[in-house]
Design a protein around this motif. Sequence first.
Motif, mmCIF file in Angstrom:
data_model
loop_
_atom_site.group_PDB
_atom_site.id
_atom_site.type_symbol
_atom_site.label_atom_id
_atom_site.label_comp_id
_atom_site.label_asym_id
_atom_site.label_seq_id
_atom_site.Cartn_x
_atom_site.Cartn_y
_atom_site.Cartn_z
ATOM 1 N N GLY A 54 86.742 -52.047 107.283
ATOM 2 C CA GLY A 54 87.575 -52.922 108.346
ATOM 3 C C GLY A 54 86.965 -53.707 109.052
ATOM 4 O O GLY A 54 85.918 -54.326 108.660
ATOM 5 N N SER A 82 91.340 -54.066 105.202
ATOM 6 C CA SER A 82 92.153 -54.851 105.685
ATOM 7 C C SER A 82 92.742 -55.863 104.688
ATOM 8 O O SER A 82 94.134 -56.404 104.916
ATOM 9 C CB SER A 82 91.643 -55.794 106.908
ATOM 10 O OG SER A 82 90.979 -55.006 108.096
ATOM 11 N N SER A 83 92.304 -56.247 103.514
ATOM 12 C CA SER A 83 92.535 -57.298 102.484
ATOM 13 C C SER A 83 92.706 -56.580 101.216
ATOM 14 O O SER A 83 92.214 -55.357 100.832
ATOM 15 C CB SER A 83 91.609 -58.366 102.362
ATOM 16 O OG SER A 83 90.259 -57.924 101.735
ATOM 17 N N GLY A 85 95.396 -61.598 108.217
ATOM 18 C CA GLY A 85 94.289 -60.185 108.539
ATOM 19 C C GLY A 85 93.032 -60.373 108.408
ATOM 20 O O GLY A 85 92.136 -59.583 107.924
ATOM 21 N N ASP A 96 89.226 -60.227 109.441
ATOM 22 C CA ASP A 96 88.364 -59.199 110.186
ATOM 23 C C ASP A 96 87.582 -60.105 111.223
ATOM 24 O O ASP A 96 87.149 -61.099 110.798
ATOM 25 C CB ASP A 96 87.419 -58.452 109.326
ATOM 26 C CG ASP A 96 88.311 -57.390 108.349
ATOM 27 O OD1 ASP A 96 89.406 -56.934 108.943
ATOM 28 O OD2 ASP A 96 87.819 -56.945 107.355
#
Length: 365
Positions: free
Chosen positions: A138, A165-166, A300, A302
Amino acid sequence: MKVLVTGGAGFIGSALIRYLINETDNSVINVDKLTYAGNLESLKSVATSDRYFFEQVDICERNELENTFKRYKPDLVMHLAAESHVDRSITGPAEFIKTNIVGTYTLLEVAREYWSTLSESEKGKFRFHHISTDEVYGDLPHPEEIKNKSDDLPLFTEQTPYAPSSPYSASKASSDHLVRAWLRTFGLPTIITNCSNNYGPYHFPEKLIPLVILNALEGKSLPIYGKGDQIRDWLYVDDHARALYKVVTEGVIGETYNIGGHNEKQNIEVVKTICDILDELVPKEQSYAELITFVDDRPGHDRRYAIDSSKMNKELSWNPVETFETGLRKTVKWYLNNQDWCQNVQDGSYQRERLGVLANSLNER
């Protein structure tokens, strides 16, 4: 030893193979599907070696993998084959699920079947090294989010919980879990490494540094997501290759090792540094920095990655050789001197346009 490298025609894989051929006595079997990001031109300097072998194989095709293992009988497997571009994973996640998860599962099963046929002494030498990313963790708090500015900023360690996150990072996290499960359940001798952002020669032009260099040379805009304050830890690819070989030959089975470059930089800082180097090497009337434009951020996205690679230093005596300044200058010079390679690897399906915008537009509805 015979080292089977998956994804060996890609950016990191080709750097690893050049290291293995040039710096060791090992033989290398390059297993690569040759997708858009895999190019054998990156291996021209070692392709004529009698210790280099190439097999065009998709890691999702079990029969072809089994035949490759039977033919070459590898001592080590270094698994780098992966779909790796976050923006592409936003636009089309299915290919990431197939290659990164199903492909890793298939490779693990073929390796396990092959390993089970080895003698006890051969089993003791065999290693399955899975190469992964820091993005599985993350993101980390950004300096702007730290109330007490005197506090040390947190870093990713080998114990950091996964929070991808992806679609890309989620698929890599899934593959990491599979590798650990095949060790615990089946006893397959596996090792995992998680690295920070790589950069250097032979990088496909969809990634930030080569994209900026090539766009700048052509007078095109240099797109920066959001404010450009996202922070990444940059690792020169040849330093990474050395680290990977250290891990597969000296690392402990079942362990994870984080590999970082000790170079935290904001994206805007990276781009401006490239512009400064180009201003010096290929001067024009106006600074290349005037081409910088700010675009909508990635969904999204980071904000910060940073690796604590102290375990690599303490247990395997590895540290990066290149600073960000020396590595980036080498990288810019390489792209200036290898324009033919840049043209050859860009086919008609990709013209350095922005990817991932479809998901962004859907996100705004």
